[in-house]
Design an enzyme around this catalytic site. Structure first.
Site, PDB file in Angstrom:
ATOM      1  N   ALA A  43       0.809  -1.220   0.000  1.00 48.11           N
ATOM      2  CA  ALA A  43       0.000   0.000   0.000  1.00 48.11           C
ATOM      3  C   ALA A  43       0.841   1.269   0.000  1.00 48.11           C
ATOM      4  O   ALA A  43       0.303   2.365   0.115  1.00 48.11           O
ATOM      5  CB  ALA A  43      -0.923  -0.005   1.221  1.00 48.11           C
TER       6      ALA A  43
ATOM      7  N   HIS B 234       9.390  -5.378   2.525  1.00 45.82           N
ATOM      8  CA  HIS B 234       8.923  -4.764   1.273  1.00 45.82           C
ATOM      9  C   HIS B 234      10.024  -4.920   0.232  1.00 45.82           C
ATOM     10  O   HIS B 234      10.540  -3.948  -0.314  1.00 45.82           O
ATOM     11  CB  HIS B 234       8.550  -3.298   1.498  1.00 45.82           C
ATOM     12  CG  HIS B 234       7.228  -3.149   2.193  1.00 45.82           C
ATOM     13  ND1 HIS B 234       6.033  -3.225   1.524  1.00 45.82           N
ATOM     14  CD2 HIS B 234       6.931  -2.946   3.492  1.00 45.82           C
ATOM     15  CE1 HIS B 234       5.037  -3.067   2.389  1.00 45.82           C
ATOM     16  NE2 HIS B 234       5.557  -2.920   3.595  1.00 45.82           N
TER      17      HIS B 234
ATOM     18  N   HIS C  11       6.820  -7.978   8.832  1.00 44.57           N
ATOM     19  CA  HIS C  11       5.647  -8.829   8.529  1.00 44.57           C
ATOM     20  C   HIS C  11       5.987  -9.974   7.564  1.00 44.57           C
ATOM     21  O   HIS C  11       5.727  -9.927   6.374  1.00 44.57           O
ATOM     22  CB  HIS C  11       4.438  -8.028   8.061  1.00 44.57           C
ATOM     23  CG  HIS C  11       4.666  -6.930   7.069  1.00 44.57           C
ATOM     24  ND1 HIS C  11       5.349  -7.097   5.892  1.00 44.57           N
ATOM     25  CD2 HIS C  11       4.251  -5.644   7.065  1.00 44.57           C
ATOM     26  CE1 HIS C  11       5.357  -5.977   5.213  1.00 44.57           C
ATOM     27  NE2 HIS C  11       4.701  -5.074   5.912  1.00 44.57           N
TER      28      HIS C  11
ATOM     29  N   ASP D 210       0.323  -4.320  12.778  1.00 45.96           N
ATOM     30  CA  ASP D 210       0.346  -3.555  11.531  1.00 45.96           C
ATOM     31  C   ASP D 210      -0.981  -2.811  11.375  1.00 45.96           C
ATOM     32  O   ASP D 210      -1.469  -2.603  10.260  1.00 45.96           O
ATOM     33  CB  ASP D 210       0.613  -4.458  10.320  1.00 45.96           C
ATOM     34  CG  ASP D 210       1.048  -3.684   9.076  1.00 45.96           C
ATOM     35  OD1 ASP D 210       1.527  -2.543   9.236  1.00 45.96           O
ATOM     36  OD2 ASP D 210       0.889  -4.199   7.961  1.00 45.96           O
TER      37      ASP D 210
ATOM     38  N   CYS E 100      -3.823  -3.809   2.873  1.00 46.92           N
ATOM     39  CA  CYS E 100      -2.929  -2.694   3.210  1.00 46.92           C
ATOM     40  C   CYS E 100      -2.763  -2.486   4.711  1.00 46.92           C
ATOM     41  O   CYS E 100      -2.275  -1.459   5.137  1.00 46.92           O
ATOM     42  CB  CYS E 100      -3.429  -1.402   2.573  1.00 46.92           C
ATOM     43  SG  CYS E 100      -5.040  -0.881   3.167  1.00 46.92           S
TER      44      CYS E 100
END
Length: 414
Positions: free
Chosen positions: A157, A213, A234, A296, A331
């Site tokens: 996101a 990411h 995550h 998160d 997201c």
């Protein structure tokens, strides 16, 4: 349960005994009392034998579990507040979230900023200082800055136009963030050119570097760990999926090609949405010592379904899930920490003790505060939560003071 209002001076001297409880100590639930004075857990032996004192106040816990207060290392906001977007009101926003978290047993957290323009970091980071918790809300441990040095192909996101490269190494990092005095964790993609030197510099300065990411392969991850990275953001989300020829960052859970004293931790979202129960079990059975429960959570946590905002983007809550508006891209979570703990315990079939430590001792150890947070050892801060056998929060305590009781908070008034 009962407590009384005292002055700070009185509180430093006041001796409180929590009895009729099961205390989480040394990875076990034991029938014991908890003694608190001056906001700290104390050893009762010295009180009995040296000072010959009795408790000034006894609190009956009615058989509850007493566990260390929960620590959330990754939370983007909640209760309508977004730390990355509500720049002008960020101080009030952090307080609102800090207050709301008490109902879920969270006593410490890292406000998390998603990928944003440099001017956002320059405006927001100086305005979220580390601060002690209390009746006003949970302790702020420092910010978690998630981006902008991430991989566009695993942006999730995060707005792609704000993603940056390490053009001038650590100088670019300082230029983008401005002051990093209030930063505790930085998530970055380790495969980016110049990442190794940046990771080393940040780690040497006391910042916890997390990889995420990312399109990194296992070798990229191992190099990052050799340079000081100690956390995965995550797990399973926004990274290459496990492949038997190159397991990617997931392979850091079992690699033997990192320093023997380097324990790699990983955050994992156990909200029933982001991570399948089977994946939770794989992570738990593969590397239990490194598992950290994170929410998160986004601004929509605690809000009704509909459109909201996270960072620079519109998001949408549909059927209890948060998506980038108009897409099916997840997201962020809207599940609070106590719910994540209960879901994880059920999915993994782990012990109550383990589930609670995954949200307390493990995150504290990851960022190096395990002597004072995430534990009920003598000398630690008296931050703890009382829970029933189903792990529902009955009350939350910070520095030995009751800061939340079940059924006593009107969240609409937050």
């Amino acid at each position: 349960m009962s407590s009384s209002t005292v002055t700070l001076a009185d509180a430093d001297k006041k001796l409180t005994q929590f009895r009729n409880c099961r205390v989480l100590r040394n990875h076990r639930l034991v029938e014991d009392d908890v003694w608190v004075r001056g906001g700290k857990i104390i050893d009762p032996e010295s009180v009995f034998f040296d000072e010959k004192l009795q408790a000034d106040e006894q609190i009956d816990c009615h058989g509850c579990i007493v566990a260390p207060g929960f620590i959330d290392l990754q939370i983007n906001g909640g209760y309508g507040v977004d730390f990355s977007f509500d720049v002008e009101t960020v101080e009030e926003g952090v307080l609102k979230v800090a207050k709301g978290l008490l109902a879920h047993g969270v006593t410490s957290f890292c406000p998390t900023l998603v990928t944003s323009p440099p001017e956002t970091y320059h405006a927001v980071l100086p305005r979220i200082p580390r601060s002690a918790g209390g009746l006003h809300g949970a302790t702020v441990l420092g910010c978690h800055v998630e981006g902008p040095f991430i991989n566009t192909n695993k942006k999730g996101a995060h707005p792609p136009e704000c993603i940056k490269e390490f053009e001038q190494g650590i100088a670019t990092v300082r230029e983008v963030y401005g002051s990093m005095d209030n930063v505790q964790i930085i998530t970055l993609a380790p495969e980016k050119a110049g990442a190794s030197e940046v990771i080393q510099e940040l780690s040497n300065s006391g910042i916890t570097v997390s990889v995420g990411h990312s399109m990194a392969n296992l070798s990229d991850g191992e190099i990052a760990v050799h340079h000081g990275a100690r956390l995965i953001t995550h797990l399973f989300n926004a990274m290459l999926p496990f492949h038997h020829r190159d397991p990617g960052l997931v392979g850091l859970l079992t690699t033997d090609n990192i320093p023997t004293d380097a324990l790699v931790y990983f955050g994992i979202i156990s909200d029933g949405v982001h991570t399948h129960p089977a994946a939770l079990r794989i992570a738990y059975k593969t590397h239990p010592t490194g598992l950290i429960l994170v929410t998160d959570a986004i601004s929509a946590m605690g809000l009704a379904e509909g459109r909201h905002r996270i960072g620079q983007m519109e998001i949408e809550i549909r059927a209890g899930r948060a998506y980038v508006a108009g897409t099916n891209t997840l997201c962020g979570s809207i599940a609070p920490m106590d719910e994540c703990i209960r879901f994880f315990k059920k999915a993994s079939n782990c012990s109550i003790e383990y589930a609670l430590e995954a949200a307390s001792l493990h995150p504290a150890t990851c960022i190096g505060i395990e002597k004072r947070k995430g534990t009920l050892d003598y000398g630690a801060d008296a931050d703890f939560v009382l829970l029933d056998d189903e792990l529902n929060v009955q009350s939350t305590w910070i520095a030995g003071e009751c800061v939340y009781r079940a059924n006593a908070v009107d969240f609409n008034a937050l």
